[in-house]
Design a protein around this motif. Structure first.
Motif, PDB file in Angstrom:
ATOM      1  N   GLY A 186       0.851  -1.153   0.070  1.00 41.42           N
ATOM      2  CA  GLY A 186      -0.140   0.044  -0.125  1.00 41.42           C
ATOM      3  C   GLY A 186       0.995   1.252   0.021  1.00 41.42           C
ATOM      4  O   GLY A 186       1.710   1.457   0.826  1.00 41.42           O
ATOM      5  N   ALA A 187       0.781   2.118  -0.937  1.00 44.11           N
ATOM      6  CA  ALA A 187       1.627   3.317  -1.147  1.00 44.11           C
ATOM      7  C   ALA A 187       0.718   4.155  -2.327  1.00 44.11           C
ATOM      8  O   ALA A 187       0.171   3.530  -3.122  1.00 44.11           O
ATOM      9  N   PHE A 188       0.981   5.344  -2.260  1.00 45.46           N
ATOM     10  CA  PHE A 188       0.452   6.355  -3.361  1.00 45.46           C
ATOM     11  C   PHE A 188       1.148   6.161  -4.408  1.00 45.46           C
ATOM     12  O   PHE A 188       2.406   5.814  -4.443  1.00 45.46           O
ATOM     13  N   HIS A 189       0.534   6.716  -5.639  1.00 40.40           N
ATOM     14  CA  HIS A 189       1.292   6.499  -6.823  1.00 40.40           C
ATOM     15  C   HIS A 189       2.694   7.223  -6.802  1.00 40.40           C
ATOM     16  O   HIS A 189       3.699   6.579  -7.447  1.00 40.40           O
ATOM     17  N   GLU A 190       2.761   8.415  -6.214  1.00 42.85           N
ATOM     18  CA  GLU A 190       4.022   9.298  -6.285  1.00 42.85           C
ATOM     19  C   GLU A 190       5.131   8.261  -5.572  1.00 42.85           C
ATOM     20  O   GLU A 190       6.305   8.356  -6.128  1.00 42.85           O
ATOM     21  N   ASP A 191       4.741   7.694  -4.437  1.00 41.94           N
ATOM     22  CA  ASP A 191       5.733   6.961  -3.507  1.00 41.94           C
ATOM     23  C   ASP A 191       6.169   5.981  -4.339  1.00 41.94           C
ATOM     24  O   ASP A 191       7.324   5.547  -4.137  1.00 41.94           O
ATOM     25  N   CYS A 192       5.301   4.916  -4.963  1.00 40.98           N
ATOM     26  CA  CYS A 192       5.646   3.722  -5.400  1.00 40.98           C
ATOM     27  C   CYS A 192       6.807   4.010  -6.928  1.00 40.98           C
ATOM     28  O   CYS A 192       7.784   3.437  -6.905  1.00 40.98           O
ATOM     29  N   THR A 193       6.268   5.089  -7.667  1.00 40.76           N
ATOM     30  CA  THR A 193       7.204   5.544  -8.705  1.00 40.76           C
ATOM     31  C   THR A 193       8.582   6.267  -8.290  1.00 40.76           C
ATOM     32  O   THR A 193       9.650   5.288  -8.956  1.00 40.76           O
ATOM     33  N   VAL A 194       8.588   6.848  -7.227  1.00 38.67           N
ATOM     34  CA  VAL A 194       9.834   7.457  -6.913  1.00 38.67           C
ATOM     35  C   VAL A 194      10.811   6.256  -6.082  1.00 38.67           C
ATOM     36  O   VAL A 194      12.178   6.333  -6.384  1.00 38.67           O
ATOM     37  N   THR A 195      10.248   5.582  -5.354  1.00 37.24           N
ATOM     38  CA  THR A 195      10.657   4.376  -4.582  1.00 37.24           C
ATOM     39  C   THR A 195      11.410   3.636  -5.486  1.00 37.24           C
ATOM     40  O   THR A 195      12.545   3.137  -5.369  1.00 37.24           O
TER      41      THR A 195
END
Length: 154
Positions: A90-99
Motif C-alpha cells: 500500500g502506497a500512493f502512486h508518487e511514492d511507488c514510482t519514485v521508490t
C-alpha cells in the motif's frame, strides 16, 4: 557459469518466490560488458499493480524505466520480482514510482535514469509521475516513452 559475469546471481535460473514487500525484494546487478559506451536501456511494465494505502483497492500503472548504464546492468528477473512485490504493497502512486527509481539508481549508480509512471484513473483522475536523476547525457538517443496521455472515452 562460475567465472562469468553472471556467477553472483542468486535468482536467475531457479524458482524464486515473489517477495511479499518491496523491502524484501533482492535487486541484482551484473557488470556492464559495454561500460564506457553511452546507450539507453528501457524496461516497460504495462501491468504494474500496487494497493491504495487508504482503501486497499488495487491501483494499476504502465511504467517505463529508462537508464544509461555505467558499470552495472540490472538483472531483469530480479527487477520483475521487485516490481511484483508492490502487488500487495500500500502506497500512493508518487511514492511507488519514485521508490522504484531511487532503488534502481542506488543499486546501479547509472549515468542517468528516468521513470514514467502512467497510472490508470481511480476516482476519475489519472496520475502520471515522472522522476529522473539529472540531465540526459549528451550523445544518447532517447526515444519518447510512447505512452499517450489519458484521454478517457473522448
Amino acid at each position: 557459469m562460475s567465472d562469468s559475469i553472471y556467477s553472483g546471481l542468486t535468482q536467475l535460473g531457479q524458482a524464486t518466490p515473489l517477495p511479499q514487500r518491496p523491502e524484501d525484494a533482492v535487486l541484482e546487478r551484473v557488470p556492464n560488458p559495454q561500460a564506457g559506451t553511452a546507450y539507453v536501456v528501457r524496461f516497460t511494465a504495462p501491468e504494474f499493480t500496487s494497493l491504495c494505502p487508504m482503501t486497499g483497492q488495487p491501483d494499476f500503472a504502465h511504467l517505463v524505466i529508462d537508464y544509461v548504464p555505467g558499470d552495472w546492468l540490472v538483472e531483469s528477473k530480479s527487477l520483475k520480482l521487485f516490481l511484483g512485490s508492490f502487488r500487495n504493497h500500500g502506497a500512493f502512486h508518487e511514492d511507488c514510482t519514485v521508490t522504484i527509481a531511487k532503488r534502481i539508481a542506488e543499486l546501479l549508480d547509472p549515468q542517468w535514469l528516468r521513470i514514467g509512471g502512467y497510472w490508470y484513473p481511480r476516482g476519475g483522475i489519472p496520475i502520471d509521475v515522472f522522476y529522473q536523476t539529472g540531465p540526459v547525457p549528451q550523445g544518447v538517443w532517447l526515444p519518447d516513452q510512447g505512452v499517450p496521455p489519458y484521454r478517457g472515452r473522448g
